[in-house]
Design an enzyme around this catalytic site. Structure first.
Site, PDB file in Angstrom:
ATOM      1  N   ARG A  27      -2.767 -10.587  -6.306  1.00  0.00           N
ATOM      2  CA  ARG A  27      -2.402  -9.981  -5.013  1.00  0.00           C
ATOM      3  C   ARG A  27      -2.751  -8.490  -4.995  1.00  0.00           C
ATOM      4  NH1 ARG A  27       0.269  -5.727  -3.102  1.00  0.00           N
ATOM      5  NH2 ARG A  27       1.849  -6.003  -4.716  1.00  0.00           N
ATOM      6  N   ASP A  28      -2.060  -7.693  -5.789  1.00  0.00           N
ATOM      7  CA  ASP A  28      -2.300  -6.242  -5.758  1.00  0.00           C
ATOM      8  C   ASP A  28      -3.716  -5.943  -6.249  1.00  0.00           C
ATOM      9  OD1 ASP A  28      -1.682  -3.583  -5.361  1.00  0.00           O
ATOM     10  OD2 ASP A  28       0.073  -3.557  -6.667  1.00  0.00           O
ATOM     11  N   HIS A 220       7.133  -1.029 -11.016  1.00  0.00           N
ATOM     12  CA  HIS A 220       5.768  -1.366 -10.582  1.00  0.00           C
ATOM     13  C   HIS A 220       4.930  -0.094 -10.699  1.00  0.00           C
ATOM     14  CE1 HIS A 220       3.028  -3.627  -7.682  1.00  0.00           C
ATOM     15  NE2 HIS A 220       2.621  -2.386  -7.461  1.00  0.00           N
ATOM     16  N   HIS A 222       1.464   2.010 -11.188  1.00  0.00           N
ATOM     17  CA  HIS A 222       0.000   2.101 -11.187  1.00  0.00           C
ATOM     18  C   HIS A 222      -0.366   3.141 -12.242  1.00  0.00           C
ATOM     19  CE1 HIS A 222      -1.149  -0.393  -7.622  1.00  0.00           C
ATOM     20  NE2 HIS A 222       0.152  -0.315  -7.446  1.00  0.00           N
ATOM     21  N   CYS A 253      -4.211  -0.014  -3.696  1.00  0.00           N
ATOM     22  CA  CYS A 253      -3.652  -0.356  -2.385  1.00  0.00           C
ATOM     23  C   CYS A 253      -4.643   0.123  -1.342  1.00  0.00           C
ATOM     24  CB  CYS A 253      -2.298   0.314  -2.183  1.00  0.00           C
ATOM     25  SG  CYS A 253      -1.653  -0.019  -0.526  1.00  0.00           S
ATOM     26  N   ASN A 262      -3.080  -1.237 -11.350  1.00  0.00           N
ATOM     27  CA  ASN A 262      -1.730  -1.325 -11.915  1.00  0.00           C
ATOM     28  C   ASN A 262      -1.795  -1.196 -13.432  1.00  0.00           C
ATOM     29  OD1 ASN A 262      -1.799  -3.161  -9.374  1.00  0.00           O
ATOM     30  ND2 ASN A 262       0.364  -2.826  -9.735  1.00  0.00           N
TER      31      ASN A 262
HETATM   32  P1  HMG Z   1       0.298  -4.403  13.801  1.00  0.00           P
HETATM   33  O1  HMG Z   1      -1.132  -4.225  14.217  1.00  0.00           O
HETATM   34  O2  HMG Z   1       1.286  -3.335  14.177  1.00  0.00           O
HETATM   35  O3  HMG Z   1       0.822  -5.832  14.252  1.00  0.00           O
HETATM   36  O4  HMG Z   1       0.299  -4.555  12.237  1.00  0.00           O
HETATM   37  P2  HMG Z   1       1.651  -6.277  15.511  1.00  0.00           P
HETATM   38  O5  HMG Z   1       3.007  -6.647  15.075  1.00  0.00           O
HETATM   39  O6  HMG Z   1       1.514  -5.259  16.616  1.00  0.00           O
HETATM   40  O7  HMG Z   1       0.862  -7.592  15.952  1.00  0.00           O
HETATM   41  C1  HMG Z   1      -0.506  -7.500  16.376  1.00  0.00           C
HETATM   42  C2  HMG Z   1      -1.164  -8.854  16.222  1.00  0.00           C
HETATM   43  O8  HMG Z   1      -1.203  -9.205  14.830  1.00  0.00           O
HETATM   44  C3  HMG Z   1      -0.441  -9.995  16.916  1.00  0.00           C
HETATM   45  O9  HMG Z   1      -1.448 -10.903  17.356  1.00  0.00           O
HETATM   46  C4  HMG Z   1       0.336 -10.631  15.804  1.00  0.00           C
HETATM   47  O10 HMG Z   1       0.611 -12.014  16.017  1.00  0.00           O
HETATM   48  C5  HMG Z   1      -0.603 -10.472  14.637  1.00  0.00           C
HETATM   49  P3  HMG Z   1      -1.868 -10.993  18.915  1.00  0.00           P
HETATM   50  O11 HMG Z   1      -0.568 -11.320  19.604  1.00  0.00           O
HETATM   51  O12 HMG Z   1      -2.364  -9.606  19.243  1.00  0.00           O
HETATM   52  O13 HMG Z   1      -2.895 -12.051  18.905  1.00  0.00           O
HETATM   53  N1  HMG Z   1       0.131 -10.477  13.377  1.00  0.00           N
HETATM   54  C6  HMG Z   1      -0.122 -11.270  12.315  1.00  0.00           C
HETATM   55  N2  HMG Z   1      -1.053 -12.191  12.093  1.00  0.00           N
HETATM   56  C7  HMG Z   1      -1.004 -12.834  10.907  1.00  0.00           C
HETATM   57  N3  HMG Z   1      -0.087 -12.579   9.961  1.00  0.00           N
HETATM   58  C8  HMG Z   1       0.844 -11.654  10.143  1.00  0.00           C
HETATM   59  C9  HMG Z   1       0.840 -10.947  11.362  1.00  0.00           C
HETATM   60  N4  HMG Z   1       1.628  -9.965  11.858  1.00  0.00           N
HETATM   61  C10 HMG Z   1       1.187  -9.691  13.075  1.00  0.00           C
HETATM   62  N5  HMG Z   1       1.754 -11.413   9.189  1.00  0.00           N
HETATM   63  C11 HMG Z   1       1.282  -5.473  10.231  1.00  0.00           C
HETATM   64  C12 HMG Z   1       1.528  -4.693  11.519  1.00  0.00           C
HETATM   65  C13 HMG Z   1       2.533  -5.355   9.407  1.00  0.00           C
HETATM   66  C14 HMG Z   1       0.999  -6.905  10.589  1.00  0.00           C
HETATM   67  C15 HMG Z   1       0.060  -4.859   9.493  1.00  0.00           C
HETATM   68  O14 HMG Z   1       0.276  -3.494   9.377  1.00  0.00           O
HETATM   69  C16 HMG Z   1      -0.177  -5.460   8.144  1.00  0.00           C
HETATM   70  O15 HMG Z   1      -0.537  -6.625   8.015  1.00  0.00           O
HETATM   71  N6  HMG Z   1       0.010  -4.643   7.053  1.00  0.00           N
HETATM   72  C17 HMG Z   1      -0.136  -5.134   5.686  1.00  0.00           C
HETATM   73  C18 HMG Z   1      -0.673  -4.030   4.807  1.00  0.00           C
HETATM   74  C19 HMG Z   1      -0.761  -4.517   3.373  1.00  0.00           C
HETATM   75  O16 HMG Z   1      -0.800  -5.709   3.086  1.00  0.00           O
HETATM   76  N7  HMG Z   1      -0.790  -3.553   2.414  1.00  0.00           N
HETATM   77  C20 HMG Z   1      -0.868  -3.863   1.009  1.00  0.00           C
HETATM   78  C21 HMG Z   1       0.412  -4.424   0.440  1.00  0.00           C
HETATM   79  S1  HMG Z   1       1.617  -3.182   0.049  1.00  0.00           S
HETATM   80  C22 HMG Z   1       1.183  -2.601  -1.512  1.00  0.00           C
HETATM   81  O17 HMG Z   1       0.128  -2.907  -1.995  1.00  0.00           O
HETATM   82  C23 HMG Z   1       2.180  -1.784  -2.295  1.00  0.00           C
HETATM   83  C24 HMG Z   1       2.842  -2.589  -3.434  1.00  0.00           C
HETATM   84  O18 HMG Z   1       1.880  -3.058  -4.361  1.00  0.00           O
HETATM   85  C25 HMG Z   1       3.873  -1.720  -4.163  1.00  0.00           C
HETATM   86  C26 HMG Z   1       3.314  -0.350  -4.587  1.00  0.00           C
HETATM   87  O19 HMG Z   1       2.323  -0.290  -5.350  1.00  0.00           O
HETATM   88  O20 HMG Z   1       3.921   0.654  -4.132  1.00  0.00           O
HETATM   89  C27 HMG Z   1       3.612  -3.813  -2.879  1.00  0.00           C
HETATM   90 MG    MG Z   2       1.054  -1.872  -5.991  1.00  0.00          MG
END
Ligand code: HMG
Ligand code: MG
Length: 314
Positions: A27-28, A220, A222, A253, A262
């Site tokens: 995933r990450d 967690h 990095h 990320c 990581n």
């Molecule tokens: P948004 O554009 O604000 O979404 O994104 P929305 O709520 O306004 O919805 C817009 C459209 O997206 C809608 O469709 C929703 O249905 C659709 P429409 O009605 O326009 O046709 N939609 C989705 N479709 C599929 N799956 C979904 C989904 N949600 C909405 N889940 C959102 C907001 C949260 C969705 C977006 O910002 C996003 O997906 N962000 C994810 C970012 C991400 O994955 N980052 C990496 C993970 S975090 C990380 O790596 C850190 C970690 O490792 C810890 C660390 O290291 O600190 C965990």
């Molecule tokens: Mg991470």
């Protein structure tokens, strides 16, 4: 070093007897690859990680496919690995829509991911910090009603690329909010790898003082500045027994450009085996898996242990 290419076990006082590794490479790691890895290769990666003895393998994310195209195949991947015996397969969900998708495939463990800072909440989730917590609240409640295990990530616990230093009180506030919602465990993210051991100990102590016990906290790290193992050792000394790591040191990320890989699972396992701490992981199998994945990605693993043990085989 022993003849098998494993460190000699010399325990140190005051450390846990066993550690659970929360493997995040699929995933990450893969969310940050510029090329999208074919679904069957991802499934093979997860199967090989399980074969190497990892029992918690974060499989994918049910996020918006435009935000993280590398994981847009979550619906195709999850069923390919869901039947792995004895393996927990947590998945990330950012909102209700993500939870619907995860539940439809029978995911037993989900993770929501909050930020300790406003800037990263905006960059990663397109919401203010409080808006994102308001989105998570019903997600966590529904997941708990459905009997799922919920992890709550908190990113940028030790520093933020836009805001600089992050006050510990801010981190604690978000941790407590996630616990109050019902998260079973927390994972303290050093998203950009700037933490140092004293900082880790201070956060863990403050969490305890504020009523968050160490047994619900994972770390967690990095490895951007080469501190991930030192930080892990500090966390172990404090009693943390859940450590996130990524096979081969894959990772980063996409919404925090200064995040690199990581902590490499192999580097972690080398240290834990040397300390006589049980992980259940077969280090040589794991190294072979990361060497195989590095071939698929077309570049060598950044893990020192993978490099050292792969060279040994040649
Ligand atoms: P948004 O554009 O604000 O979404 O994104 P929305 O709520 O306004 O919805 C817009 C459209 O997206 C809608 O469709 C929703 O249905 C659709 P429409 O009605 O326009 O046709 N939609 C989705 N479709 C599929 N799956 C979904 C989904 N949600 C909405 N889940 C959102 C907001 C949260 C969705 C977006 O910002 C996003 O997906 N962000 C994810 C970012 C991400 O994955 N980052 C990496 C993970 S975090 C990380 O790596 C850190 C970690 O490792 C810890 C660390 O290291 O600190 C965990
Ligand atoms: Mg991470």
């Amino acid at each position: 070093m022993t003849v098998e290419g494993l460190p000699m076990a010399v325990p140190a006082a005051g450390l846990p007897a066993r550690v659970r590794i929360h493997e995040v490479g699929a995933r990450d790691g893969l969310q940050n690859e510029s090329a999208t890895v074919p679904t069957e290769i991802k499934a093979e990666f997860v199967r090989r990680l399980a074969d190497a003895g990892l029992t918690t393998i974060e499989a994918t994310s049910f996020v918006h496919p435009k935000w993280v195209p590398q994981l847009a195949d979550a619906e195709q991947l999850f069923p390919l690995v869901a039947g792995l015996e004895g393996v927990r397969l947590p998945v990330l969900v950012p909102n209700d829509r993500g939870l619907d998708r995860a539940l439809a495939l029978g995911a037993r463990r989900i993770a929501v991911f909050a930020s300790a800072t406003e800037s990263f909440a905006k960059a990663n989730l397109n919401r203010t910090l409080d808006e994102s917590l308001a989105v998570f609240e019903p997600v966590v409640a529904r997941a708990k009603d459905e009997g799922r295990h919920v992890r709550g990530y908190v990113s940028m616990c030790f520093g933020d690329p836009w805001e600089g230093a992050v006050p510990l009180r801010q981190v604690v506030r978000v941790c407590k909010a996630l616990r109050d919602m019902g998260c079973d465990e927390l994972s303290l993210g050093d998203t950009i790898g700037v933490a140092t051991p004293g900082h880790v100990l201070e956060l863990l102590s403050l969490l305890n003082a504020e009523g968050v016990p160490t047994n619900v906290v994972g770390v967690h790290f990095h490895d951007t500045y080469g501190q991930a193992l030192a930080n892990t050792y500090a966390a172990l000394q404090h009693g943390v027994t859940t450590i996130d790591a990524s096979a081969g040191g894959l990772g980063g990320c996409p919404y925090a450009k200064s995040a690199t890989g990581n902590l490499a699972t192999e580097d972690l396992v080398w240290m834990l085996q040397g300390l006589g701490i049980d992980t259940g992981v077969d280090l040589n199998r794991l190294v072979a898996t990361s060497a195989w994945m590095a071939e698929q990605l077309g570049r060598p693993s950044p893990s020192r242990t993978v490099r050292a043990l792969s060279h040994k085989e040649q």
